[in-house]
Design an enzyme around this catalytic site. Structure first.
Site, PDB file in Angstrom:
ATOM      1  N   SER A 124       0.830  -1.211   0.000  1.00  0.00           N
ATOM      2  CA  SER A 124       0.000   0.000   0.000  1.00  0.00           C
ATOM      3  C   SER A 124       0.859   1.253   0.000  1.00  0.00           C
ATOM      4  CB  SER A 124      -0.888  -0.005   1.264  1.00  0.00           C
ATOM      5  OG  SER A 124      -1.509   1.238   1.445  1.00  0.00           O
ATOM      6  N   TYR A 148      -1.813  -0.910  10.793  1.00  0.00           N
ATOM      7  CA  TYR A 148      -2.104  -1.521   9.476  1.00  0.00           C
ATOM      8  C   TYR A 148      -0.940  -1.238   8.528  1.00  0.00           C
ATOM      9  CZ  TYR A 148      -3.694  -1.262   4.641  1.00  0.00           C
ATOM     10  OH  TYR A 148      -3.769  -1.373   3.272  1.00  0.00           O
ATOM     11  N   LYS A 152       2.161  -3.727   6.626  1.00  0.00           N
ATOM     12  CA  LYS A 152       2.549  -3.701   5.201  1.00  0.00           C
ATOM     13  C   LYS A 152       4.064  -3.500   5.087  1.00  0.00           C
ATOM     14  CE  LYS A 152      -1.561  -4.023   3.294  1.00  0.00           C
ATOM     15  NZ  LYS A 152      -1.974  -5.267   2.603  1.00  0.00           N
TER      16      LYS A 152
HETATM   17  C1  WQD Z   1      -9.565   9.334   0.714  1.00  0.00           C
HETATM   18  C2  WQD Z   1      -9.794  10.825   0.943  1.00  0.00           C
HETATM   19  C3  WQD Z   1     -10.068  11.387   3.272  1.00  0.00           C
HETATM   20  C4  WQD Z   1     -13.893   9.211   3.721  1.00  0.00           C
HETATM   21  C5  WQD Z   1      -6.815   4.377   2.890  1.00  0.00           C
HETATM   22  C6  WQD Z   1      -5.652   3.578   3.417  1.00  0.00           C
HETATM   23  C7  WQD Z   1      -4.972   2.882   2.266  1.00  0.00           C
HETATM   24  C8  WQD Z   1      -5.986   2.019   1.565  1.00  0.00           C
HETATM   25  C9  WQD Z   1      -7.061   2.943   0.983  1.00  0.00           C
HETATM   26  C10 WQD Z   1      -6.612  -0.195   2.293  1.00  0.00           C
HETATM   27  C11 WQD Z   1      -9.021  11.359   2.157  1.00  0.00           C
HETATM   28  C12 WQD Z   1     -11.356  11.673   2.486  1.00  0.00           C
HETATM   29  C13 WQD Z   1     -12.711   9.746   3.215  1.00  0.00           C
HETATM   30  C14 WQD Z   1     -14.942  10.092   4.115  1.00  0.00           C
HETATM   31  C15 WQD Z   1     -13.607  11.968   3.466  1.00  0.00           C
HETATM   32  N1  WQD Z   1      -6.548   1.107   2.486  1.00  0.00           N
HETATM   33  N2  WQD Z   1     -12.580  11.095   3.089  1.00  0.00           N
HETATM   34  N3  WQD Z   1     -14.758  11.440   3.966  1.00  0.00           N
HETATM   35  O1  WQD Z   1      -7.179   7.303   3.543  1.00  0.00           O
HETATM   36  O2  WQD Z   1      -6.340   7.732   1.180  1.00  0.00           O
HETATM   37  O3  WQD Z   1      -6.326   5.411   2.083  1.00  0.00           O
HETATM   38  O4  WQD Z   1      -7.693   3.598   2.114  1.00  0.00           O
HETATM   39  O5  WQD Z   1      -6.132  -0.833   1.406  1.00  0.00           O
HETATM   40  O6  WQD Z   1      -3.928   2.080   2.747  1.00  0.00           O
HETATM   41  O7  WQD Z   1      -4.734   4.457   4.017  1.00  0.00           O
HETATM   42  O8  WQD Z   1      -8.471   6.495   1.524  1.00  0.00           O
HETATM   43  O9  WQD Z   1     -10.853   6.618   0.878  1.00  0.00           O
HETATM   44  O10 WQD Z   1     -10.234   6.639   3.351  1.00  0.00           O
HETATM   45  O11 WQD Z   1      -9.787   8.656   1.959  1.00  0.00           O
HETATM   46  O12 WQD Z   1     -13.469  13.194   3.332  1.00  0.00           O
HETATM   47  O13 WQD Z   1     -16.039   9.664   4.595  1.00  0.00           O
HETATM   48  O14 WQD Z   1     -11.177  11.040   1.232  1.00  0.00           O
HETATM   49  O15 WQD Z   1      -9.815  12.415   4.226  1.00  0.00           O
HETATM   50  O16 WQD Z   1      -8.609  12.690   1.858  1.00  0.00           O
HETATM   51  P1  WQD Z   1      -7.043   6.854   2.144  1.00  0.00           P
HETATM   52  P2  WQD Z   1      -9.907   7.044   1.964  1.00  0.00           P
END
Ligand code: WQD
Length: 335
Positions: A124, A148, A152
């Site tokens: 990741s 997590y 990785k």
């Molecule tokens: C994306 C953007 C949030 C939800 C994580 C893990 C990564 C992988 C993918 C597993 C960010 C914003 C999100 C919401 C929001 N995990 N957001 N409201 O955090 O980039 O990555 O998920 O394989 O390892 O770190 O993905 O989709 O959670 O967030 O504003 O309800 O959307 O702040 O900017 P992230 P995400």
């Protein structure tokens, strides 16, 4: 010959199974169904015309792995199996270290005993931590900001040490950025249990009326519109990246890490507007406080995947969000 996909009924695993079967590979899936459903096996058959061999198995269980390797001629393993909720890992670190590290170690020990030396790992972009400058490049320093992410990073280190000790191994860490969307058939896709942690599944549930509105986690980041920027990649492009890694591993040795992203970042508000435009739905939202541990921007340098694998992502945001909504409608209609 066959490829073993641990966690292969999950979101990325099932799309990779489709890609491999369509490319002529035999596929064996081992999954404990702790975060997926056995019905995915038949859906893979419906899409490809061929059913993967399926074992309901916890891959921490060496005896189950021995049985799978004894009954199938496994040429390579793609290791998806593992817990992956960042927030849960903070509250349950021992569960994450035990499950994710034991799974990887059990698989690698069994592979070594059986002379299977091609290991592709679902890593990741989280291993780039908080201090690198975007776009993230594979030779940048790694660090972790949650258990997590630490699992990785630790599994990547295990792969490096194994390849140093045993030069017959080829170990490839595929660093996913943000997988989104679903197979165009609408038969397989992401099925988060409970409240979705990730952005696109949450937007999908707002669109289908399951959730009232999207909470945007902060609009005061150092980005063009203040909201978080991420590198969203269509899950079928990501699956094709695994096929490319499989081909690479057939005549390569040693450890390598490769980004699977598009090299393009989109903000949360850009994703909301694009989803509304592509699908003709309204996504109400409210700006809320930042989520702890989030970084402002995360997107990939995609040079290495192009040069080493001859692979690059082909689908754009419209495809991602149209396929995501198609899956959500199919999923909620069939429930
Ligand atoms: C994306 C953007 C949030 C939800 C994580 C893990 C990564 C992988 C993918 C597993 C960010 C914003 C999100 C919401 C929001 N995990 N957001 N409201 O955090 O980039 O990555 O998920 O394989 O390892 O770190 O993905 O989709 O959670 O967030 O504003 O309800 O959307 O702040 O900017 P992230 P995400």
């Amino acid at each position: 010959m066959a490829v073993l996909l641990t966690g292969g009924t999950g979101y990325i695993g099932s799309h990779t199974a489709v890609e491999l079967i369509n490319a002529g590979y035999g596929v064996v899936i081992a999954d404990d169904l702790s975060n997926s459903e056995e019905s995915v096996v038949d859906r893979i058959r419906m899409i490809t015309g061929t059913a993967p061999v399926f074992y309901r198995a916890d891959v921490k269980d060496r005896s189950k792995l021995e049985k799978i390797f004894a009954e199938n001629d496994i040429e390579a393993v793609i290791h998806f199996a593992g817990f992956k909720a960042v927030g849960e890992s903070v509250s349950e670190p021992l569960m994450y270290y035990r499950n994710n590290l034991d799974s990887a170690l059990s698989v690698l020990e069994t592979m070594k005993e059986r002379g299977c030396t091609r290991f592709i790992f679902s890593s990741s972009a989280t291993v780039y931590g908080m201090h690198n400058q975007v776009p993230f490049r594979e030779d940048m320093p790694r660090s972790s900001t949650n258990p997590y992410g630490s699992t990785k990073l630790m599994i990547e280190m295990i792969m490096e040490d194994l390849c140093t000790a045993d030069p017959s191994f080829c170990c490839v860490a595929l660093r996913y950025f943000n997988p989104v969307g679903a197979h165009p058939s609408g038969l397989i896709g992401e099925k988060p249990s409970g409240v979705p942690n990730n952005l696109t599944p949450y937007i999908q549930q707002v669109a289908s009326g399951i959730r009232e509105k999207l909470y945007v986690f902060g609009d005061d980041y150092d980005t063009p519109d203040g909201t978080g920027v991420r590198d969203y990649i269509h899950v079928t492009d990501l699956a094709a990246g695994h096929l490319a890694a499989m081909k690479y591993s057939s005549d390569s040795r040693g450890f390598t890490a490769v980004n699977l992203g598009t090299g393009r970042g989109y903000s949360v508000l850009e994703m909301v507007r694009a989803f509304e435009k592509v699908n003709g739905v309204k996504i109400p939202y409210e700006i809320s406080p930042r989520r702890p541990g989030d970084i402002a921007s995360c997107y990939a340098d995609v040079t290495k995947a192009r040069e080493l694998f001859g692979w690059e992502a082909g689908k754009g945001l419209e495809d991602m969000l149209r396929d995501a909504w198609n899956w959500e409608r199919n999923r909620t209609a069939s429930e």
